[in-house]
Design an enzyme around this catalytic site. Structure first.
Site, PDB file in Angstrom:
ATOM      1  N   PHE A 211       0.927  -1.276  -0.039  1.00  0.00           N
ATOM      2  CA  PHE A 211      -0.176   0.056   0.006  1.00  0.00           C
ATOM      3  C   PHE A 211       0.832   1.398   0.177  1.00  0.00           C
ATOM      4  CE2 PHE A 211      -4.488   1.305   1.307  1.00  0.00           C
ATOM      5  CZ  PHE A 211      -5.067   0.429   0.603  1.00  0.00           C
TER       6      PHE A 211
ATOM      7  N   GLN B  67      -7.361  14.672   4.580  1.00  0.00           N
ATOM      8  CA  GLN B  67      -7.224  13.766   3.762  1.00  0.00           C
ATOM      9  C   GLN B  67      -8.004  13.714   2.333  1.00  0.00           C
ATOM     10  OE1 GLN B  67      -6.241   9.414   3.906  1.00  0.00           O
ATOM     11  NE2 GLN B  67      -4.407  10.291   3.898  1.00  0.00           N
TER      12      GLN B  67
ATOM     13  N   HIS C 254      -8.438  11.571  -0.852  1.00  0.00           N
ATOM     14  CA  HIS C 254      -7.593  10.182  -1.274  1.00  0.00           C
ATOM     15  C   HIS C 254      -7.793  10.350  -2.805  1.00  0.00           C
ATOM     16  CE1 HIS C 254      -7.611   6.101  -2.392  1.00  0.00           C
ATOM     17  NE2 HIS C 254      -7.464   6.036  -1.384  1.00  0.00           N
TER      18      HIS C 254
ATOM     19  N   LEU D 222     -15.345   5.723  -3.304  1.00  0.00           N
ATOM     20  CA  LEU D 222     -13.780   5.364  -3.220  1.00  0.00           C
ATOM     21  C   LEU D 222     -13.525   4.238  -4.259  1.00  0.00           C
ATOM     22  CD1 LEU D 222     -11.395   6.181  -1.515  1.00  0.00           C
ATOM     23  CD2 LEU D 222     -11.401   3.963  -0.457  1.00  0.00           C
TER      24      LEU D 222
ATOM     25  N   GLU E 279      -7.045   2.073  -2.841  1.00  0.00           N
ATOM     26  CA  GLU E 279      -5.667   2.117  -3.271  1.00  0.00           C
ATOM     27  C   GLU E 279      -5.058   0.660  -3.692  1.00  0.00           C
ATOM     28  OE1 GLU E 279      -3.637   4.939  -0.595  1.00  0.00           O
ATOM     29  OE2 GLU E 279      -1.904   3.447  -0.511  1.00  0.00           O
TER      30      GLU E 279
ATOM     31  N   ARG F 160      -0.643   9.657  -0.056  1.00  0.00           N
ATOM     32  CA  ARG F 160      -1.880  10.101  -0.797  1.00  0.00           C
ATOM     33  C   ARG F 160      -1.884  11.574  -1.082  1.00  0.00           C
ATOM     34  NH1 ARG F 160      -6.138   6.490   2.880  1.00  0.00           N
ATOM     35  NH2 ARG F 160      -5.629   4.661   1.629  1.00  0.00           N
TER      36      ARG F 160
ATOM     37  N   HIS G 254     -11.529  12.200   2.114  1.00  0.00           N
ATOM     38  CA  HIS G 254     -11.641  10.906   2.647  1.00  0.00           C
ATOM     39  C   HIS G 254     -11.623  10.806   4.220  1.00  0.00           C
ATOM     40  CE1 HIS G 254     -11.178   6.727   2.181  1.00  0.00           C
ATOM     41  NE2 HIS G 254      -9.774   6.520   2.676  1.00  0.00           N
TER      42      HIS G 254
ATOM     43  N   ARG H 234      -2.211  10.535   6.670  1.00  0.00           N
ATOM     44  CA  ARG H 234      -2.214   9.250   7.065  1.00  0.00           C
ATOM     45  C   ARG H 234      -1.862   8.343   6.002  1.00  0.00           C
ATOM     46  NH1 ARG H 234      -6.244   5.117   6.637  1.00  0.00           N
ATOM     47  NH2 ARG H 234      -7.447   6.403   5.311  1.00  0.00           N
TER      48      ARG H 234
HETATM   49  C1  LIG Z   1     -14.261   4.027   1.323  1.00  0.00           C
HETATM   50  C2  LIG Z   1     -13.358   3.780   2.330  1.00  0.00           C
HETATM   51  C3  LIG Z   1     -12.414   2.843   2.393  1.00  0.00           C
HETATM   52  C4  LIG Z   1     -11.533   2.920   3.588  1.00  0.00           C
HETATM   53  N1  LIG Z   1     -10.675   1.883   3.506  1.00  0.00           N
HETATM   54  C5  LIG Z   1      -9.553   1.924   4.563  1.00  0.00           C
HETATM   55  C6  LIG Z   1      -8.591   0.937   4.461  1.00  0.00           C
HETATM   56  O1  LIG Z   1      -8.546  -0.015   3.653  1.00  0.00           O
HETATM   57  N2  LIG Z   1      -7.807   0.704   5.570  1.00  0.00           N
HETATM   58  C7  LIG Z   1      -7.695   1.709   6.530  1.00  0.00           C
HETATM   59  O2  LIG Z   1      -6.843   1.857   7.374  1.00  0.00           O
HETATM   60  N3  LIG Z   1      -8.794   2.678   6.377  1.00  0.00           N
HETATM   61  C8  LIG Z   1      -9.682   2.961   5.802  1.00  0.00           C
HETATM   62  N4  LIG Z   1     -10.517   3.759   5.523  1.00  0.00           N
HETATM   63  C9  LIG Z   1     -10.608   4.829   6.676  1.00  0.00           C
HETATM   64  C10 LIG Z   1     -11.122   4.182   8.007  1.00  0.00           C
HETATM   65  O3  LIG Z   1     -12.439   3.223   7.385  1.00  0.00           O
HETATM   66  C11 LIG Z   1     -12.070   4.941   8.843  1.00  0.00           C
HETATM   67  O4  LIG Z   1     -11.160   5.975   9.147  1.00  0.00           O
HETATM   68  C12 LIG Z   1     -12.270   4.076  10.035  1.00  0.00           C
HETATM   69  O5  LIG Z   1     -13.236   2.998   9.735  1.00  0.00           O
HETATM   70  C13 LIG Z   1     -13.072   4.913  11.190  1.00  0.00           C
HETATM   71  O6  LIG Z   1     -13.445   4.335  12.274  1.00  0.00           O
HETATM   72  P1  LIG Z   1     -13.950   4.724  13.513  1.00  0.00           P
HETATM   73  O7  LIG Z   1     -14.001   3.706  14.360  1.00  0.00           O
HETATM   74  O8  LIG Z   1     -13.093   5.862  13.986  1.00  0.00           O
HETATM   75  O9  LIG Z   1     -15.642   5.389  13.107  1.00  0.00           O
HETATM   76  P2  LIG Z   1     -16.594   4.767  12.343  1.00  0.00           P
HETATM   77  O10 LIG Z   1     -16.443   3.378  11.726  1.00  0.00           O
HETATM   78  O11 LIG Z   1     -17.019   5.612  11.387  1.00  0.00           O
HETATM   79  O12 LIG Z   1     -17.791   4.779  13.305  1.00  0.00           O
HETATM   80  C14 LIG Z   1     -18.419   5.978  13.944  1.00  0.00           C
HETATM   81  C15 LIG Z   1     -19.415   5.424  14.850  1.00  0.00           C
HETATM   82  O13 LIG Z   1     -19.948   6.637  15.458  1.00  0.00           O
HETATM   83  C16 LIG Z   1     -21.173   6.563  15.357  1.00  0.00           C
HETATM   84  N5  LIG Z   1     -21.641   8.147  15.772  1.00  0.00           N
HETATM   85  C17 LIG Z   1     -21.200   9.287  14.932  1.00  0.00           C
HETATM   86  N6  LIG Z   1     -21.760  10.085  15.501  1.00  0.00           N
HETATM   87  C18 LIG Z   1     -22.569   9.749  16.584  1.00  0.00           C
HETATM   88  C19 LIG Z   1     -23.354  10.594  17.595  1.00  0.00           C
HETATM   89  N7  LIG Z   1     -23.624  11.980  17.466  1.00  0.00           N
HETATM   90  N8  LIG Z   1     -24.108   9.630  18.414  1.00  0.00           N
HETATM   91  C20 LIG Z   1     -24.024   8.442  18.441  1.00  0.00           C
HETATM   92  N9  LIG Z   1     -23.335   7.754  17.533  1.00  0.00           N
HETATM   93  C21 LIG Z   1     -22.528   8.257  16.758  1.00  0.00           C
HETATM   94  C22 LIG Z   1     -21.741   6.077  14.154  1.00  0.00           C
HETATM   95  O14 LIG Z   1     -22.924   5.675  14.200  1.00  0.00           O
HETATM   96  C23 LIG Z   1     -20.717   4.796  13.856  1.00  0.00           C
HETATM   97  O15 LIG Z   1     -21.195   3.997  14.730  1.00  0.00           O
HETATM   98  C24 LIG Z   1     -11.489   3.944   4.506  1.00  0.00           C
HETATM   99  C25 LIG Z   1     -12.393   4.699   4.592  1.00  0.00           C
HETATM  100  C26 LIG Z   1     -13.504   4.870   3.343  1.00  0.00           C
HETATM  101  C27 LIG Z   1     -14.328   6.005   3.576  1.00  0.00           C
END
Ligand SMILES: Cc1cc2nc3c(=O)[nH]c(=O)nc-3n(C[C@H](O)[C@H](O)[C@H](O)COP(=O)(O)OP(=O)(O)OC[C@H]3O[C@@H](n4cnc5c(N)ncnc54)[C@H](O)[C@@H]3O)c2cc1C
Ligand code: SF4
Ligand code: SF4
Ligand code: FES
Lengths: 603, 246
Positions: free
Chosen positions: A121, A234, A236, A250, A253, A309, A375, A410
C-alpha cells in the site's frame, strides 16, 4: 419541560465502528458497566466500507518488516507532525491486534504457508496490509460485532448523542435522542469514549457516509477539549468521477497495490514526474524498476503510483489543470492492461462490481476514471497517547475522531490498525479512570433541560431555512475554498461563509413530527458540521506553510519552524474558537535515529 | 435533466399510502439519489436508512417495483422510461416509518447463536489455514446484513408467527460459516435443527436469488447444514470425525 429517559453507566462509548467496538469490549472486560451508542444500526458504521486492509508489521510476506520500519514509514508519511508516542504504540501493537481478530473468528486471506497474507500500500516499505480481498472493513466490523454481542454490553442503536454534560470540569454524561421515536435520552456516566469517525459530509465530493458529520469532534470541542491538527484533511487520490451520482465513491488504493497505474490523457504514467525530493531515495525513477517492485520489494524501489496520498492527489490535480485529464475531470487508473482479468476479479471483487453496476465500466478491459475525494480527517480530539484521555477529565477519544496519530497525512491501512490499538487503549483508559474516581460526577438537571429544549427548538420555529440547503452550501464552500490547494484569501472567504451559515442554521425549522425525522436529524448534525468546518478553516489559515495534506499556494514551502508545532483549536470563554500553537513533544533520540535513517535498497 | 415519476410509500404502523413525486434525475442516478432529492426538495421528513451509498453496508433495502433491492445499487435507468418507479419498505419486518422498518428480530437471533470458539493455536502461537480451506467461509462472510433474504423467505414473510422458531437464511449463512470455520470447535448441530428451524426451509431458493452479494445461500449454506443435521441424527460418530478432521 421536555421529557427524557435516563440510564446509568460507568462508561458510555459513542460510536460503534472499529474504535468504538474495541473500546466497549475492553471497558466491559475490565468490569465497567458499558453502553455502546451509535447513530446507525450495529454493523453499519463507516468502518464497514474500508477496503484495502489493516497495516501491521507482522512480517509474514517480508520478514525484513518490523515495528521500527512501520514507525518510520508512518512518521515520514505524516511529515513528522505525528505524536511520536502514538505512532510508536501503533506500530508495536498493531500485529497483536490483528491476531486477536483472527482469534475472534476473522478469516484473512492467506500466504502459501497458511499465515495472514499482507499486501502493499502507499507509503509502506513492505507488503504490510492484512486484508480480505477488498472488503477488510466488513470483516473487521463483523468480527468485533459478533464478539461484542456476547459480552454483556448494552447497545443503543439508532441513538444519537447531541451534547456532553459536565460536573465542574469533569464529564458527567451525555444527552441524545432515539432516531426512531425522537424521544430524548440521558446517559449518566463517569466516562465517555468518543469514537464517532470523521466529517466528510461537510465536503461536496467525499467517500464518507452520512454519519460523518464531525459529531465527536464537536462534542469534545463544545465540552472544552482541545482539537489538534484540524488543518489536515486527506483527499484520497482515487475516487470515482463519473457518473455524477457516484462522484467521490472510493476506488481502493489496493488497485495500485495490485498493479494498477495512473495515466493521463496522453497515456503517460505521469507519477514519475512528481517524485518529491523527500521520497526520492525510496521511489523508483524508471517504469521497469517500478514494475519489478511488485514482485521484489527488497531489491527495487516503490512505484511512484504509491507515493503517500497527499502527493498523488496533488499530482492528479496538476495534470487535470494542465489539460491532460480525462473527459470528466479526472485521470485514468489502468489495471486492465496490466493484470489478467481473472486476477482482477479475484483480488478486487467489489471494485469490479462497483464499476460494473454504477458506471457500466468493466475494469478488466477498460481504464477507470478517477479523481481526488475527501476521505479522512487527520485532525481530532487531542489525547494522551497511552490512555486516550482528552484534555477534559472523563473524556476519551479513539479512531478517526482522535488526533495526533497520523500527523499531516495518514498512510492507507493505518486507520484500521489505529482503531484497534487505540480503541483498546481508550476502553482501558476509561475503565481505569472510573475505578479511580472517589466520588461519581452528578448531572446538573438544569443543564440537561436547557440542552433538551435546545434540541427541540427546530420544531417550534417555522423557520425559512432548510437544513438540506444549508448543508449543500457548506459542502460547496468547503470543497471550493478549503480543498486540496488553499490560499489565505479563499480560506478567509470560507470563514465568512461558514459564519453566515451558522447564523442561518439558527433559523432552521423542520416539518413533521419527532418520529424518524431526517430533516430534524440533519438540523442537529449541521451544528457539529459547522463548528468543525470553522475549526478546519481557522487552523488552515493559521498554518502558513505547505506540509502533508495541507497545501498553501501562497506558502508553498515546508518550513522548519512550523514543523515544531501542532495547532490546537479550543473553545474560548464566550463560545468563540481560539487557536494555539502547541510545541511537538520531544522524540527520544533512538526513535529519531530510526526516522532519519536512509533506506538501503538491496541486501 | 430527465424527470422521473416516483411512487413512494409514506406512513407508519397505523397505516399509509403511496405518494407521487416527480423529480429531476441526473445521469447515472440510483433510486437512493432520487429519494434524497425528494427529501431535500419536497418532503424533508421522508424516512429512509442508508450509510455507504456503495452497496457495502446493507442499510438501504427496499422493494423497488416489487423487487427486493439495495436502493443505492439500483440504477434509475434500469426501469422503463416514463413509467413510475414504486418504492416500498421491506415487508417482512414491522414498519416504523416510510421506508424504515424494525429489523430488531435479526439482532435478537444474532445473540442466540453461540460464539466462535477457536481451537488452541500452534506452538508458535499462530494459526495456519490454507486459502482453499477458508474460501467457503469467506463467501459467507461477504454478507452485508441487508436482510433482503430474510425479507423474501416465505417461511416468515407469509407466516410472521414462525419468527420465534425460524432464524431465516441470513442466519443459516452465519451458522454455516461457523460450522465450516477451520478453527471453530463449538457444536451447534442441535441448535441448527431445533431453535434455528432449518427443517422449515423447503429450498425454494428465493433467498439466493435476491442476495446482492451473490452468496449461494441455499446450495452452499443451507443444504450442507441440512445434511449435517441429518448425518448427526443418524450417525453421530461420523459427524464428530468430520469435525475433528476439519
Ligand atoms: C471507502 C473507504 C475505504 C477505507 N478503506 C480503508 C482501509 O482499507 N484501511 C484503513 O486503514 N482505513 C480505511 N478507511 C478509513 C477507515 O475506514 C475509517 O477511518 C475508520 O473506519 C473510522 O473508524 P471509527 O471507528 O473511527 O469510526 P466509524 O467506523 O465511522 O464509526 C463511527 C461510529 O460513530 C457513530 N456516531 C457518529 N456520531 C454519533 C453520534 N452523534 N451519536 C452516536 N453515535 C454516533 C456512528 O453511528 C458509527 O457507529 C476507509 C474509509 C473509507 C471511506
Ligand atoms: S430456500 Fe429456504 S431459507 Fe431460502 S427463501 Fe426458500 S425457504 Fe426461505
Ligand atoms: S445473505 Fe445476502 S441477502 Fe442475506 S443478508 Fe446477507 S447479503 Fe443480504
Ligand atoms: S447505503 Fe449502504 S448498501 Fe446501500
Amino acid at each position: 419541560m421536555p421529557e427524557y429517559e435516563t440510564h446509568d453507566f460507568d462508561v458510555v462509548v459513542v460510536g460503534a465502528g472499529g474504535a468504538g467496538l474495541r473500546a466497549a469490549i475492553e471497558a466491559s472486560a475490565r468490569g465497567a458497566r458499558t453502553a455502546l451508542v451509535c447513530k446507525s444500526l450495529l454493523g453499519k458504521a463507516h468502518t464497514v466500507m474500508a477496503e484495502g486492509g489493516i497495516a501491521a508489521a507482522m512480517g509474514n510476506v517480508y520478514p525484513e518488516d518490523n515495528w521500527q520500519v512501520h514507525f518510520r514509514d508512518t512518521m515520514r508519511g505524516g511529515k513528522m507532525l505525528n505524536n511520536w508516542r502514538m505512532a510508536q504504540l501503533h506500530a508495536q501493537e498493531a500485529p497483536e491486534r490483528v491476531y486477536e481478530l483472527e482469534r475472534w473468528g476473522a478469516l484473512f486471506d492467506r500466504t502459501k504457508d497458511g499465515l495472514i497474507l499482507q499486501r502493499p500500500f502507499g507509503g509502506h516499505r513492505y507488503d504490510r496490509l492484512a486484508h480480505v480481498g477488498d472488503r477488510t472493513g466488513l470483516e473487521m466490523i463483523r468480527t468485533l460485532q459478533q464478539h461484542a454481542v456476547h459480552k454483556g454490553i448494552d447497545v443503543f442503536m439508532e441513538c444519537a448523542i447531541s451534547r456532553l454534560l459536565k460536573d465542574g470540569d469533569r464529564i458527567s454524561g451525555a444527552l441524545g435522542y432515539w432516531r426512531e421515536s425522537g424521544r430524548l435520552i440521558l446517559f449518566r456516566a463517569k466516562a465517555v469514549v468518543l469514537a464517532t469517525g470523521g466529517v466528510g459530509r461537510a465536503f461536496a465530493v467525499t467517500s464518507n457516509s452520512w454519519e460523518y458529520t464531525g459529531d465527536g469532534h464537536a462534542l469534545a470541542y463544545w465540552a472544552g477539549a482541545d482539537l489538534i491538527d484540524m488543518e489536515f484533511v486527506q483527499f484520497h487520490p482515487t475516487g470515482m468521477v463519473w457518473p455524477p451520482s457516484v462522484r467521490g465513491i472510493l476506488v481502493t488504493e489496493g488497485v495500485r497495490g495490485d498493479g494498477g497505474t495512473l495515466r493521463n490523457s496522453e497515456g503517460e504514467r505521469f507519477m514519475f514526474r512528481y517524485i518529491p525530493e523527500y521520497f526520492r531515495v525510496e521511489t523508483a525513477e524508471a517504469e521497469e524498476e517500478a514494475d519489478r517492485w511488485y514482485e521484489d520489494k527488497v531489491n527495487n524501489r516503490r512505484t511512484p503510483d504509491l507515493l503517500p496520498r497527499d502527493e498523488v492527489a496533488r499530482a492528479i490535480n496538476s495534470e487535470v489543470k494542465a489539460g491532460r485529464g480525462s473527459p470528466h475531470g479526472g485521470v485514468y487508473l489502468d489495471i486492465a492492461t496490466r493484470r489478467p482479468a481473472e486476477y482482477i476479479r479475484r483480488r478486487l471483487p467489489s471494485m469490479f462490481h462497483q464499476f460494473k453496476q454504477l458506471a457500466d465500466v468493466d475494469i478488466t478491459t477498460t481504464q477507470m476514471e478517477v479523481g481526488p475525494t475527501m476521505h479522512y480527517i487527520m485532525g481530532g480530539v487531542r489525547v494522551d497517547p497511552d490512555t486516550a484521555a482528552a484534555t477534559v477529565p472523563g473524556l476519551f477519544a479513539a479512531g478517526e475522531c482522535a488526533g495526533g496519530m497520523h500527523g499531516a497525512n495518514r498512510l492507507g491501512g493505518n486507520s484500521l490498525s489505529d482503531l484497534l490499538v487505540f480503541g483498546l487503549r481508550a476502553g482501558a483508559g476509561a475503565a481505569e479512570y472510573t475505578n479511580g474516581l472517589s466520588n461519581a460526577p452528578a448531572v446538573n438537571a438544569a443543564e440537561a433541560e436547557a440542552i433538551a429544549r435546545d434540541m427541540l427548538v427546530p420544531f417550534e420555529r417555522k423557520g425559512d431555512e432548510s437544513p438540506y440547503a444549508l448543508q449543500h452550501q457548506l459542502q460547496e464552500t468547503m470543497h471550493n475554498l478549503v480543498g486540496i490547494i488553499r490560499t489565505e484569501g479563499e480560506l478567509q472567504r470560507a470563514l465568512v461563509d461558514i459564519r453566515e451559515l451558522k447564523e442561518r442554521a439558527e433559523r432552521t425549522g423542520v416539518e413533521g413530527n419527532r418520529q424518524y425525522n431526517p430533516g430534524w436529524h440533519l438540523a442537529m448534525d449541521l451544528r457539529a458540521m459547522l463548528s468543525i468546518s470553522e475549526a478546519i478553516a481557522l487552523a488552515a489559515i493559521e498554518r502558513k506553510e505547505s506540509r502533508g495534506a495541507h497545501t498553501r499556494d501562497d506558502y508553498p514551502e515546508t518550513s522548519r519552524d512550523w514543523g515544531r508545532f501542532n495547532i490546537a483549536v479550543r473553545i474560548g470563554a464566550n463560545g468563540e474558537p481560539t487557536i494555539a500553537r502547541e510545541p511537538l513533544p520531544e522524540m527520544p533520540s533512538e526513535l529519531r535515529a530510526l526516522v532519519e535513517q536512509e533506506v538501503k535498497i538491496g541486501a | 435533466m430527465p424527470e422521473v415519476a416516483m411512487k413512494v410509500f409514506r406512513g407508519d404502523s397505523s397505516g399509509g399510502e403511496f405518494v407521487d413525486y416527480t423529480v429531476d434525475a441526473d445521469e447515472g442516478q440510483v433510486v437512493l439519489d432520487v429519494i434524497h432529492t425528494i427529501q431535500a426538495t419536497q418532503a424533508s421528513d421522508l424516512a429512509v436508512r442508508w450509510n455507504c451509498k456503495a452497496g457495502k453496508c446493507g442499510s438501504c433495502s427496499a422493494e423497488v417495483n416489487g423487487l427486493p433491492k439495495l436502493m443505492c445499487m439500483t440504477r434509475v435507468n434500469s426501469f422503463r422510461p416514463g413509467e413510475p418507479i414504486t418504492v416500498a419498505p421491506i415487508k417482512t419486518f414491522p414498519l416504523i416509518k416510510d421506508l424504515v422498518t424494525d429489523v430488531s428480530f435479526n439482532y435478537g437471533v444474532a445473540k442466540e447463536i453461540p460464539a466462535f470458539r477457536p481451537r488452541p493455536p500452534e506452538a508458535d502461537g499462530r494459526y495456519r489455514m490454507m486459502q482453499e480451506d477458508i474460501e467457503r467461509g469467506q463467501e459467507f462472510r461477504k454478507c452485508i446484513e441487508c436482510f433482503l433474504c430474510q425479507n423474501v423467505c416465505h417461511v416468515i414473510r407469509d407466516h410472521p408467527d414462525n419468527k420465534p422458531r425460524f432464524y431465516g437464511p441470513r442466519f443459516f449463512v452465519r451458522l454455516a460459516e461457523l460450522e465450516m470455520h477451520p478453527l471453530d470447535t463449538e457444536d451447534r448441530t442441535e441448535l441448527i435443527r431445533k431453535a434455528a428451524g432449518i427443517g422449515m426451509c423447503n429450498i425454494t431458493k428465493c433467498c439466493t436469488e435476491v442476495c446482492p452479494e451473490d452468496i449461494h445461500i441455499t446450495d452452499n449454506a443451507i443444504i450442507p447444514l441440512k445434511e449435517r443435521v441429518a448425518d448427526r441424527f443418524y450417525d453421530p460418530f461420523r459427524w464428530i470425525f468430520g469435525k475433528l478432521r476439519a
